[in-house]
Structure formats: structure tokens, C-alpha cells
Enzyme design. Structure first.
Site, PDB file in Angstrom:
ATOM      1  N   GLU B  49      25.332 -21.215  58.158  1.00 41.96           N
ATOM      2  CA  GLU B  49      25.056 -20.220  59.185  1.00 41.96           C
ATOM      3  C   GLU B  49      23.932 -20.748  60.049  1.00 41.96           C
ATOM      4  OE1 GLU B  49      24.195 -16.319  57.734  1.00 41.96           O
ATOM      5  OE2 GLU B  49      26.078 -16.180  56.624  1.00 41.96           O
ATOM      6  N   ASP B  60      15.875  -8.320  61.232  1.00 43.65           N
ATOM      7  CA  ASP B  60      15.308  -9.452  60.518  1.00 43.65           C
ATOM      8  C   ASP B  60      13.883  -9.204  60.061  1.00 43.65           C
ATOM      9  OD1 ASP B  60      17.373 -11.441  60.411  1.00 43.65           O
ATOM     10  OD2 ASP B  60      17.237 -11.494  62.599  1.00 43.65           O
TER      11      ASP B  60
END
Lengths: 414, 266
Positions: B49, B60
Site C-alpha cells: 500500500e 490517520d
């Protein structure tokens, strides 16, 4: 793109929460889909529930202290020599600004859904201060996310939040202002949405938060309409409503009841923060032609670079220092219902000096932006034009900045 | 013919282990170094990824934010990210690449342009954190047309009804978020509970490869050996940060870490 008549603007979004097919929406992580849906179901039911409205109105009246004053500024009117200049003194509300309406409604909703904790973001500190007040009032634990830069420049409100028992969480990422505080608050909600309610401090964020906030601040224009009819016997033929626009909650609330009037009769003027005269990073996406982008869950005009990174803004007023703008205002701009312009830091300070010189009124730096444009334009209006500025915040919180920019003597004498 | 992502899962299954997916941010700490990291860790990871850094990331945690801000500060642009992938794909150990990021970056590039460029550079899949179902319906169809996997996310808050609709609209791979958390949070739910949810998804959609992410680290990874795949992100980003502050080479340290992770599930 068209504004519909007879339907509240907050309810004019489509199935996915887009106004005009492109502003707003729900650009959120999967985890937040469920809590957002729960809140939508709850709000859609309660906003038409007579008991809930009764409860809201009871707290608005007895605790917030509605209606706030609607006053004529005689000295300014004489000084400017054009339109009649009036002000809706929303800073009369408990806590000193319009943010109390949204905070109260969110706490009422949180309480009904059995949540024990409420979190919120803040820029100028008003949204945080009011949420901490309302949380205390309704027995909820409260956590406020605030950019480290804003904590420094809005100390009086930080102290108030702490006094109300709120946990003030400094945010050090990015520009350390409102934009980062909202991000951090959303992140906290992602991790705690099972036990915690979130209040977004303005008409921004995922569609449901835009709607709840707009519904709450509309109290301002509901009151104003009654006050206008009491004063003039009708809604005046030439009415101009000036309001500062950061996220856009006070201006939307100030205009909402007059939405269906022809704009030749009731004109809306939104004043964004132009920042320091020599700067480029203006927090004024509607005035300076920003592109549509996604910020904090909603599509809107937003200051960004070509890649889509959100750009930092710069404004003397923490409450307007935000790179985006409510989807509702994007919609009002593109349907041409409202007109948007900007005032610089220096112009806002100048307006503050003029207003405090002539009137017993101390608008904070945010409404001072609106005062600047209103006073400038009023000169060329006829005497039967009614200009109203929403004085949506009190300058107490800006003491530090005003002292630094205008000198101690000046602030003290006011 | 199977697409490269499904093929990677198949290969891992042959070895009776979950596929190892790593997450690193493109351009962290520099364009060159992030390419080197990809080249090194692809010796041990099955699918890579590649984080597209964004400066208002609402999902995040601190570790990935630090990496993303570092990359942006060092001047990374969308076109540089495509170039990193293209260069990586030319290397001898290249593995399937999934972009993970936020929708505004795609929106500004233009959906069609973005997909064209993905195809040209060798991007095999996309995870768009803030484009949930059903908002992603049109875009995910576009991805499919371009042979790019649009990876749907599922979380503990996803209702059963939603679960069924989302898996039905998903492509070959789905991503289960283990807990209510931003990336980099400590595992606050028992592995047993996570696996129960994982098995529920597999029951509804047995043919799709389902990976688990969030809270997967060197410490926790061996609890999840009987799954299709596992994603480690924040711990790797943290290792880059740690290496930089200790003036060590992040490429070597990260590569060591991914090697260890792989051993723990083999």
C-alpha cells in the site's frame, strides 16, 4: 442550480446530502457512517417534534436569554450619513456569541441519545466555550480540540472553557489553527463514536452537522423578523443584512428567515476574512475564487493547491481563519441569493475603532469585518435603507490582540 | 487471468499464510528513499500500500500524519507519486501496488485522468478513506472498467445490512478495520472478537479476499494467522521516524522490520 421557495435551505440537499447537486455530502470514513446515520434519524424526527421544540425554546429563552437586542446605531448613522445603521446584538446571548445555539442543541441531542461525553472543535474559542457551558449545564463531559496557535491568541476563552470543566486538547499538527482542530476532533470521534457525541462548531462538516447548526443559529433571524415588524410594522422595503463569514454559522442563522424574500428587498452580504493586506493566504474562498474541493467531509469552495492539499490561511480573527466555507454558503453564492466580499485585517481593526468610538458596542474582530464593509457601503445608500450588522461576538476575547495592535490605552478606554 | 492482487493472495494461500500488506507514505522521507523502501520491503511483503499524503487526514493517527507531513514538506506532488510507482514497477521484485488516500486528491486530478495515470504507472488498486459506500458506487465502477481494484472498507460499526450491500458491490479485495480507531491506535479489542467479525464477513462473502488492518504490529500480528491478509502501516511509519531521529538508515531498519513481520506469520 436553484434555491427552492417554501422549503428550509437546510432541507434542500439531495439524498446523499448535496446542495445544488455538488456542495456538502458525506465524505467520511466508513466507521462514521453509522453514528452519522443515527444522528440524521434522530434530528429528522426531533426537528418536527413539538416537545423537543418546546424544550429547545425553553432553554433558548431562560438560559441563553433570547431575544438578543436589536438596536439603532444613531451616532454611526449620523457619522456615515447614508443608510440607517442598526445592529442585532447577538453577543448579548449567554456566553457572548451565537455559538451557544448550536452547542445547546447538540447537548440536547446527545442527552437524548444517552451519550455521556461531547467533543467539539474551536477556533476563536467561542464554539468551545459555549459547548463547555452547555455540557456543564446538561451534565455531559466535554473535550475541546483547539489549535495551539489559537490557544495562545484567545486565552480568555481558553480560561473560560477550563473553568467550565472542559478538557482543552491542544492540536499541534499542520497550521495549528481551526482547520487542524476540526480534523483532530473528527479523528477522536472516529475512535470513540460509540460513547461520544460530536458537535461541529459551525455550518461545516458532514451534511448532518451543517443542517443541525443552521437549524440552531436560525434563532437569530426568527427573532430579528419579529423585531423588524415591531419596529417598522413590516419587513422594510430596502433591507441589507451584513454578516462576517468564516465557517458561516452566524450569517446563515442571521439570513435564514428572509431566504424567500426577493434579494432586491432583503439583500444578504457575507464578509470573509481577507487577512493582512500584504498576505496571500486569505481565508476568503468565496471572494477570491477558490476551486471546489473536499474538506472535513464536505464538498465546498476551499483554498487548496493544484494537488488538493488544503492551504493555510491567515487572519487576525481566529474565528474566520478557516480555508473552507459552509456548503450552504457555496449554494447561496452559486444561486446568487447572497453576495460575498472580504475585509482585510487592517480594515477590521479600523472598523472596530470607529464602532467603539461612536457607539457603546464592542464587536469582536469577526463582526468587525462585517462592520467595515457595511459602513463603507452605507454611505451611498438612501436614508430609507435599513442596514443591519450582526454583532455576533464580543471583543472581550480579543483583548490581547487589540492591545498589541492598537495600544493598551485604546483598549482600556473602551 | 487473475489480477495481480488476487494472484498475490493465491500465492500466500499456497504457503498457508496470510498475505502481508505494508503501508508506507509516498515521498517519506524523500522521493528517492520511499522508492528504495518499496524495493527493499517487496522482498518480504506481498502487496504494497502506497499512502498518498494529504494534509487534512481525518482518519490517520499521529504516526502516519508525521510521515505524510514530512513527505509534503519535502515537496511531494501527485505526479511524483505516480513516478515512484512506475519506477518501482520496473524493479525485479515488484509487487502489486494499492494507493491509499483521500478523495480530494483524486477529485482535483479528475477521476478519469487519475485512473488513466494509475493504469499507466501500474497501480493495481485504490483505497479511498473518505469515499464510503454508496457515495463510491460510480467511481468504483469506473475503477473496475479500468481493471483497478476499488477496495471497500468495513468497520465494526457497519450494520449487517450495509455489510451485505457493500460486499456485493466490492471487487476482489475488502478491508476490515479491526476497531474504532484512527490508524496507529493500540489494539483495544481482543483478537477473538476481531476474528469473529472477520469470520462473519467471510461467511457473507467467502470468495473475496478480506484483509484486517488497524492495530496490527509485530506484537499482535501472530494472533491473526488464519486470515486472508494483514496490513501493517503505522508501525512502519514510526520506524522511519525513529530511524531518522537516530540518524540511522530507514531503508535498512524498515526492511528488517518487514522481514520479521513476515516470519511471524509464515
Amino acid at each position: 442550480m436553484k434555491l427552492k421557495k417554501g422549503i428550509p435551505v437546510i432541507d434542500q440537499g439531495d439524498r446523499l446530502g448535496f446542495w445544488g447537486g455538488k456542495f456538502g455530502g458525506n465524505f467520511v470514513p466508513e466507521t462514521l457512517k453509522k453514528p452519522i446515520e443515527d444522528l440524521e434519524i434522530q434530528f429528522n424526527k426531533l426537528k418536527n417534534d413539538k416537545n423537543f421544540i418546546k424544550e429547545r425554546d425553553k432553554y433558548f429563552k431562560n438560559w441563553i436569554g433570547t431575544p438578543t437586542r436589536f438596536i439603532k446605531l444613531d451616532n454611526l448613522t449620523k457619522h456615515v450619513g447614508g443608510a440607517q445603521i442598526w445592529s442585532k446584538v447577538v453577543s448579548d446571548a449567554n456566553g457572548g456569541a451565537h455559538k451557544i445555539y448550536n452547542a445547546t442543541v447538540h447537548c440536547l441531542l446527545a442527552k437524548r441519545s444517552g451519550k455521556k461525553v461531547i467533543i467539539g472543535d474551536t477556533g476563536a474559542g467561542y464554539a468551545g466555550k459555549m459547548l463547555s457551558m452547555a455540557a456543564k449545564k446538561f451534565g455531559l463531559k466535554c473535550k475541546i480540540f483547539m489549535g495551539a496557535k489559537d490557544i495562545k491568541r484567545q486565552q480568555p476563552n481558553v480560561k473560560a472553557m477550563k473553568k467550565n470543566g472542559a478538557d482543552v486538547v491542544p492540536v499541534y499538527s499542520g497550521s495549528q489553527t481551526l482547520v487542524d482542530a476540526v480534523s483532530e476532533c473528527m479523528r477522536y470521534w472516529v475512535a470513540n463514536c460509540d460513547t461520544t457525541a460530536m458537535c461541529v462548531g459551525s455550518t461545516v462538516g458532514p451534511a448532518i452537522f451543517v443542517r443541525i447548526c443552521g437549524w440552531s443559529t436560525s434563532q437569530i433571524s426568527r427573532e430579528l423578523k419579529v423585531q423588524l415588524i415591531n419596529e417598522f410594522g413590516e419587513v422594510p422595503k430596502k433591507l441589507k443584512l451584513y454578516n462576517c463569514v468564516g465557517g458561516g454559522s452566524s450569517s446563515f442563522g442571521f439570513w435564514n428567515e428572509f431566504m424567500d424574500y426577493d434579494k432586491k428587498q432583503v439583500e444578504f452580504i457575507g464578509v470573509e476574512a481577507g487577512g493582512p493586506t500584504k498576505s496571500k493566504r486569505h481565508a476568503a474562498p468565496l471572494t477570491y475564487g477558490s476551486k471546489i474541493g473536499i474538506l472535513h467531509g464536505a464538498a465546498q469552495y476551499v483554498n487548496q493547491n493544484g494537488d488538493g492539499q488544503i492551504e493555510e490561511t491567515e487572519s487576525i480573527s481566529a474565528g474566520l481563519d478557516y480555508p473552507g466555507i459552509s456548503p450552504l454558503h457555496c449554494f447561496l453564492k452559486d444561486t446568487k441569493r447572497a453576495r460575498y466580499t472580504a475585509a482585510s485585517d487592517e480594515e477590521a481593526l479600523k472598523a472596530y475603532q470607529i464602532v467603539t468610538k461612536y457607539e457603546n458596542l464592542r464587536p469582536s474582530l469577526e463582526p468587525s469585518h462585517a462592520f467595515f464593509v457595511a459602513l463603507k457601503e452605507s454611505k451611498r445608500f438612501s436614508k430609507d435603507t435599513i442596514v443591519i450588522i450582526n454583532s455576533c461576538g464580543d471583543a472581550y476575547k480579543d483583548r490581547g490582540i487589540l492591545e498589541q495592535k492598537l495600544g493598551k490605552k485604546y483598549v482600556k478606554s473602551n | 487471468m487473475l489480477n495481480p492482487i488476487s494472484l498475490a493472495f493465491k500465492e500466500a494461500k499456497k504457503e498457508k499464510r496470510p498475505a502481508l500488506l505494508t503501508y508506507t507514505v509516498a515521498g517519506d522521507s524523500s522521493k528517492k528513499q520511499s522508492l528504495e523502501i518499496l524495493k527493499e520491503i517487496s522482498n518480504y511483503a506481498d502487496i504494497l500500500e502506497v499512502g498518498v499524503p494529504h494534509n487534512t487526514p481525518v482518519a490517520d493517527g499521529g504516526q502516519i500524519q508525521t510521515s505524510a507531513y514530512r513527505a509534503i514538506k519535502n515537496g511531494i506532488k501527485m505526479n511524483d507519486i505516480f513516478k515512484i510507482v512506475r519506477d518501482f514497477k520496473k524493479s525485479k521484485n515488484s509487487k502489486p501496488v494499492i494507493f491509499m488516500g483521500y478523495y480530494n486528491m483524486i477529485f482535483q486530478y479528475g477521476e478519469n485522468n487519475f485512473l488513466k495515470k494509475c493504469k499507466k504507472s501500474g497501480v493495481n488498486g485504490l483505497i479511498v478513506v473518505d469515499l464510503p459506500w454508496p457515495e463510491n458506487k460510480i467511481f468504483s465502477k469506473k475503477c473496475k472498467k479500468n481493471s483497478i481494484n476499488f477496495i471497500q472498507l468495513l468497520s465494526p460499526t457497519t450494520s449487517n445490512k450495509r455489510l451485505k450491500s457493500i460486499t456485493k458491490d466490492s471487487h476482489d479485495m475488502i478491508y476490515y478495520i479491526s476497531m474504532l480507531s484512527t490508524t496507529g491506535g493500540k489494539l483495544k479489542v481482543s483478537p477473538k472478537k476481531i476474528l469473529a467479525n472477520y469470520n462473519k464477513i467471510k461467511k457473507i462473502s467467502p470468495k473475496k479476499n478480506c484483509v484486517i488492518g488497524f492495530g496490527i504490529t509485530e506484537k499482535t500480528i501472530s494472533n491473526f494467522k488464519n486470515t486472508d491478509g494483514l496490513v501493517v502501516g503505522s508501525q512502519i511509519c514510526k520506524e522511519i521516524t525513529r530511524s531518522l531521529s537516530n540518524r540511522q538508515n530507514p531503508v535498512i531498519n524498515v526492511s528488517k522490520m518487514v522481514n520479521k513481520l513476515r516470519k511471524k506469520i509464515s
